[in-house]
Motif scaffolding. Structure first.
Motif, PDB file in Angstrom:
ATOM      1  N   VAL A 213       0.847  -1.186   0.000  1.00  0.00           N
ATOM      2  CA  VAL A 213       0.000   0.000   0.000  1.00  0.00           C
ATOM      3  C   VAL A 213       0.887   1.242   0.000  1.00  0.00           C
ATOM      4  O   VAL A 213       1.655   1.472   0.934  1.00  0.00           O
ATOM      5  CB  VAL A 213      -0.925   0.039   1.236  1.00  0.00           C
ATOM      6  CG1 VAL A 213      -1.934   1.178   1.107  1.00  0.00           C
ATOM      7  CG2 VAL A 213      -1.627  -1.295   1.441  1.00  0.00           C
TER       8      VAL A 213
ATOM      9  N   ALA B 190      -5.367   3.366   0.540  1.00  0.00           N
ATOM     10  CA  ALA B 190      -5.458   2.519   1.738  1.00  0.00           C
ATOM     11  C   ALA B 190      -6.899   2.242   2.140  1.00  0.00           C
ATOM     12  O   ALA B 190      -7.191   1.209   2.748  1.00  0.00           O
ATOM     13  CB  ALA B 190      -4.717   3.183   2.896  1.00  0.00           C
TER      14      ALA B 190
ATOM     15  N   VAL C 170      -8.208  -1.124   0.977  1.00  0.00           N
ATOM     16  CA  VAL C 170      -7.484  -2.338   1.352  1.00  0.00           C
ATOM     17  C   VAL C 170      -8.278  -3.285   2.247  1.00  0.00           C
ATOM     18  O   VAL C 170      -8.281  -4.499   2.005  1.00  0.00           O
ATOM     19  CB  VAL C 170      -6.126  -1.968   1.997  1.00  0.00           C
ATOM     20  CG1 VAL C 170      -5.429  -3.212   2.553  1.00  0.00           C
ATOM     21  CG2 VAL C 170      -5.236  -1.282   0.963  1.00  0.00           C
TER      22      VAL C 170
ATOM     23  N   SER D 140       2.783  -1.164   4.314  1.00  0.00           N
ATOM     24  CA  SER D 140       2.129   0.092   3.952  1.00  0.00           C
ATOM     25  C   SER D 140       2.979   1.304   4.299  1.00  0.00           C
ATOM     26  O   SER D 140       3.657   1.331   5.330  1.00  0.00           O
ATOM     27  CB  SER D 140       0.785   0.204   4.684  1.00  0.00           C
ATOM     28  OG  SER D 140       0.181   1.476   4.483  1.00  0.00           O
TER      29      SER D 140
ATOM     30  N   THR E  33      -6.712   8.152   3.851  1.00  0.00           N
ATOM     31  CA  THR E  33      -6.451   7.096   4.830  1.00  0.00           C
ATOM     32  C   THR E  33      -4.961   6.794   4.863  1.00  0.00           C
ATOM     33  O   THR E  33      -4.400   6.309   3.887  1.00  0.00           O
ATOM     34  CB  THR E  33      -7.231   5.814   4.466  1.00  0.00           C
ATOM     35  OG1 THR E  33      -8.624   6.104   4.406  1.00  0.00           O
ATOM     36  CG2 THR E  33      -6.985   4.725   5.502  1.00  0.00           C
TER      37      THR E  33
ATOM     38  N   GLY F 275      -1.388   5.087   6.881  1.00  0.00           N
ATOM     39  CA  GLY F 275      -1.079   3.733   7.340  1.00  0.00           C
ATOM     40  C   GLY F 275      -1.659   3.409   8.702  1.00  0.00           C
ATOM     41  O   GLY F 275      -2.133   2.286   8.939  1.00  0.00           O
TER      42      GLY F 275
ATOM     43  N   LEU G  31      -5.318   2.877   8.415  1.00  0.00           N
ATOM     44  CA  LEU G  31      -5.555   1.577   7.784  1.00  0.00           C
ATOM     45  C   LEU G  31      -5.534   0.470   8.835  1.00  0.00           C
ATOM     46  O   LEU G  31      -6.396  -0.414   8.832  1.00  0.00           O
ATOM     47  CB  LEU G  31      -4.483   1.311   6.725  1.00  0.00           C
ATOM     48  CG  LEU G  31      -4.413  -0.119   6.173  1.00  0.00           C
ATOM     49  CD1 LEU G  31      -5.730  -0.512   5.528  1.00  0.00           C
ATOM     50  CD2 LEU G  31      -3.257  -0.244   5.175  1.00  0.00           C
TER      51      LEU G  31
END
Length: 211
Positions: free
Chosen positions: A10, A38, A41, A55, A62, A64, A67
């Motif tokens: 990502v 993200a 995902v 990521s 969004t 990491g 996420l």
């Protein structure tokens, strides 16, 4: 874990995404999912599960850390390694609190990246050492309760090696202990520090200047 490790990548930068995918493929790691967004995902992983999510930590929309929170809210425990170009301890702490299993600087070598993915896929946690000033200043709600904690020199030595990202086998080799003995030490440390995993134990020990 048998077979090839399956990874989801990502990153909002297409060139970085393609570069990482090519690098991991060359090292025998299967890239099962690539995403520049993200937010998409969690749904994609529900259809195509992987062993590890890799990521970027800083992304528009969004990021990491968001996420990870989204995955955990859905009950998805897929381990996540966050990559960053910044040596930022506050980011590391936020990542750990969100539930990240790994935090790695982007200038890590390909070998270190592959090793981090393999370790996290096996259930370990890994934090690449970063500046500890902000970490030492960090206070947790449980911090006052640590005043009575007493660690032996051996336990402190093991915690320092855990903080460096060493596996139980590597710690045992370094300290001339059986791997099972190291595992027992770490289990006892988690009890003493009232932590659910190795990463939180290290962070709590740092805040109390135990290591």
């Amino acid at each position: 874990m048998s077979g090839r490790v399956r990874v989801a990548l990502v990153d909002d930068q297409a060139l970085v995404l393609r570069g990482l995918a090519a690098l991991l493929a060359d090292m025998g790691i299967e890239v099962a999912l690539e995403s520049a967004d993200a937010a998409l995902v969690p749904g994609a992983l529900a259809r195509r599960p992987v062993d590890v999510v890799l990521s970027d930590v800083r992304m528009p929309g969004t990021d990491g850390i968001a996420l990870i929170r989204a995955l955990r809210e859905r009950g998805d425990a897929t381990p996540v390694i966050l990559l960053t170009t910044f040596d930022d301890s506050s980011l590391m702490l936020a990542a750990v609190e969100a539930g990240a299993q790994g935090f790695l600087l982007k200038d890590a070598s390909p070998e270190d990246l592959a090793d981090a993915i393999a370790r996290v896929a096996r259930g370990e946690t890994l934090l690449q050492p970063v500046s500890l000033g902000p970490v030492r200043a960090w206070q947790t709600a449980a911090a006052p309760a640590l005043g009575a904690v007493r660690l032996s020199e051996r336990e402190i030595g093991i915690l320092r090696l855990v903080a460096g990202g060493y596996s139980n086998k590597e710690i045992g080799r370094s300290l001339h202990l059986a791997e099972g003995t190291v595992k027992n030490y770490i289990s006892e440390l988690l009890l003493k520090l009232d932590c659910r995993d190795r990463t939180h134990a290290v962070l709590k020990a740092i805040t109390q200047r135990l290591i």
